[in-house]
Design an enzyme around this catalytic site. Structure first.
Site, mmCIF file in Angstrom:
data_model
loop_
_atom_site.group_PDB
_atom_site.id
_atom_site.type_symbol
_atom_site.label_atom_id
_atom_site.label_comp_id
_atom_site.label_asym_id
_atom_site.label_seq_id
_atom_site.Cartn_x
_atom_site.Cartn_y
_atom_site.Cartn_z
ATOM 1 N N ASP A 235 8.291 -37.595 54.833
ATOM 2 C CA ASP A 235 7.234 -37.777 55.828
ATOM 3 C C ASP A 235 5.976 -36.992 55.463
ATOM 4 O O ASP A 235 4.856 -37.512 55.503
ATOM 5 C CB ASP A 235 7.720 -37.326 57.219
ATOM 6 C CG ASP A 235 8.983 -38.042 57.643
ATOM 7 O OD1 ASP A 235 9.337 -39.040 56.994
ATOM 8 O OD2 ASP A 235 9.628 -37.601 58.613
ATOM 9 N N TYR B 69 21.153 -35.452 63.372
ATOM 10 C CA TYR B 69 20.530 -35.579 62.047
ATOM 11 C C TYR B 69 21.027 -34.452 61.127
ATOM 12 O O TYR B 69 21.481 -34.702 60.006
ATOM 13 C CB TYR B 69 19.008 -35.505 62.217
ATOM 14 C CG TYR B 69 18.205 -35.671 60.951
ATOM 15 C CD1 TYR B 69 17.682 -36.905 60.582
ATOM 16 C CD2 TYR B 69 17.936 -34.589 60.116
ATOM 17 C CE1 TYR B 69 16.932 -37.066 59.429
ATOM 18 C CE2 TYR B 69 17.188 -34.732 58.957
ATOM 19 C CZ TYR B 69 16.685 -35.968 58.631
ATOM 20 O OH TYR B 69 15.942 -36.122 57.482
ATOM 21 N N ASP C 291 16.154 -39.275 51.468
ATOM 22 C CA ASP C 291 15.228 -38.243 50.950
ATOM 23 C C ASP C 291 15.890 -36.872 50.854
ATOM 24 O O ASP C 291 15.708 -36.164 49.863
ATOM 25 C CB ASP C 291 13.911 -38.199 51.741
ATOM 26 C CG ASP C 291 14.029 -37.872 53.216
ATOM 27 O OD1 ASP C 291 15.160 -37.886 53.764
ATOM 28 O OD2 ASP C 291 12.983 -37.607 53.846
ATOM 29 N N GLY D 10 7.741 -39.590 68.744
ATOM 30 C CA GLY D 10 9.180 -39.767 68.913
ATOM 31 C C GLY D 10 9.662 -41.150 68.532
ATOM 32 O O GLY D 10 10.776 -41.550 68.847
HETATM 33 C C1 GLA Z 1 13.395 -38.640 59.599
HETATM 34 C C2 GLA Z 1 13.140 -37.486 58.635
HETATM 35 C C3 GLA Z 1 12.898 -38.000 57.209
HETATM 36 C C4 GLA Z 1 13.976 -38.985 56.777
HETATM 37 C C5 GLA Z 1 14.203 -40.042 57.860
HETATM 38 C C6 GLA Z 1 15.379 -40.940 57.554
HETATM 39 O O1 GLA Z 1 12.236 -39.401 59.755
HETATM 40 O O2 GLA Z 1 12.033 -36.732 59.058
HETATM 41 O O3 GLA Z 1 12.805 -36.900 56.316
HETATM 42 O O4 GLA Z 1 15.164 -38.317 56.465
HETATM 43 O O5 GLA Z 1 14.444 -39.468 59.126
HETATM 44 O O6 GLA Z 1 15.125 -41.687 56.414
#
Ligand code: GLA
Length: 391
Positions: free
Chosen positions: A176, A226, A42, A127
């Site tokens: 999300d 991340y 995303d 989480g």
């Molecule tokens: C987390 C982030 C999303 C996406 C996922 C991996 O959930 O909040 O935006 O990047 O990781 O797909």
């Protein structure tokens, strides 16, 4: 907890914590999500195939005549108070950063909300990679605006995404928050994260069931790791922009053939990260068309391939996630499984034949306990609608 129970609990919490009042409460609920396929695509402007799920967080808001926001969460039995004219994050990231970030970004976009008393009742496991934070953001934004007669329209997604990226500090993509707003019952959403258009793809209850296994493992530093992946992808996109004969704004703009033609110009770790993203975008498109055609075995095989790529190329798996994927991989009735969310712990999604759900659930519980020496939480989820207002 059903949404109706959550709604009642939120109204009661408002009364118990902040007293009775004449003004009626505005109540909204927003769901968590699973992502069938499209891991870490995303924020590369790519494609995802998420579904909102029947686990919802409820927010009840009553307007105040001043600029103060008081918010109580039943999840932590805690209350926070802040002033709309001086919103600051807490030193150590905490639950109240989400309502604070939402309020700040509503105001920044000119949505004139005022002070409020708010109650939050969480229904999405935290989480676990099921987007409990997006559910809190969307429910809070919807209730707070409704309490003040403000309609954020299409900006609801942006406000909540800006709260997460700009205030909480996770450089996440749009998936999300978008799914929590736009989810549709009995469907997944094929979402283009660049154009932000989606198409609903039916996920009929009699053909496939979403079984989510929470490993109950939570790693520290998920957000810095991340953000590190996000930075690597941006740098890899810049590299492709300099070697390809068309503009590359994000890895979304690189085809598998272009990647293969130029992969030798990348360092080992850039090559692996980029390969995951470029091939994953293809898998999302393939899985979407297979799901439309009812070819669930093919969808499952693509989920398995996505997981292998997240493990070997993107390197966001951990042994506990592998344990679940291994156990599920041997079971009759499991089409495929993959880690969902950011990784480093959290959940595995398995796509399961409906008549096999009970046997699969039992076998995953037993198999995971044997391997990981701890209990998983297995959630059987239905695809559900996005944000809703409750009378
Ligand atoms: C987390 C982030 C999303 C996406 C996922 C991996 O959930 O909040 O935006 O990047 O990781 O797909």
């Amino acid at each position: 907890m059903t949404a109706t129970v959550g709604v009642e609990r939120a109204r009661e919490t408002l009364r118990e914590r902040f007293g009775a009042a004449d003004a009626p409460a505005a109540v909204a609920s927003a769901p968590g999500r699973v992502n069938l396929i499209g891991g870490h695509t995303d924020y590369n402007d790519g494609f995802v195939l998420p579904a909102a799920i029947d686990r919802r967080t409820v927010a009840a808001a009553r307007p105040r005549g001043d600029r103060t926001v008081r918010v109580h969460t039943t999840d932590f039995d805690a209350t926070a108070t802040f002033d709309l004219d001086g919103i600051e994050p807490t030193d150590e990231a905490t639950w109240s950063d989400y309502p604070k970030g939402v309020a700040q970004h509503l105001l920044a976009r000119g949505h004139a909300v005022g002070g409020a008393d708010l109650a939050l009742v969480g229904g999405v496991p935290m989480g676990a990679g099921l987007s409990s934070s997006a559910a809190v953001e969307v429910a809070t934004a919807a209730a707070l605006t409704a309490a003040h007669g403000v309609d954020p329209g299409d900006e609801l997604v942006d406000v909540c995404w800006e709260a997460e990226t700009g205030f909480v500090g996770l450089s996440c993509g749009i998936m999300d928050q978008y799914t929590s707003v736009h989810g549709e019952p009995d469907s997944a959403l094929f979402l283009d994260c660049r154009s932000r258009d989606h198409e609903a793809v039916p996920l009929p209850a009699d053909e496939a069931t979403l079984v989510v296994t929470d490993t109950n493992v939570r790693r520290e530093l998920v957000s810095s790791t991340y953000n590190d992946r996000v930075a690597t992808c941006r740098a890899a996109a810049e590299h492709f922009d300099s070697v390809l004969d068309h503009p590359v704004d994000a890895l979304r703009d690189v085809s598998v053939a272009e990647f293969e033609a130029h992969e030798s110009t990348l360092s080992d770790s850039f090559r692996k990260r980029a390969r995951h993203v470029v091939t994953e975008n293809d898998r999302v498109r393939a899985a979407t068309s297979a799901l439309r055609d009812g070819r669930l075995e093919r969808v499952g095989a693509l989920l398995d391939a996505s997981h292998a790529s997240l493990r070997d190329d993107y390197e966001v798996s951990v042994p506990e996630l592998e344990a679940v994927v291994d156990v599920a991989g041997d079971l009759a009735g499991v089409y495929g499984s993959r880690l969902i969310g950011a990784g480093f712990g959290g959940c595995v999604l398995s796509l399961v034949r409906p008549d096999a759900v009970e046997a699969v659930t039992d076998a995953i519980e037993t198999g995971y306990r044997e391997r990981a020496h701890t209990d998983p939480d297995v959630h059987v989820c239905d695809p559900a609608a996005g944000v809703r207002h409750h009378e």
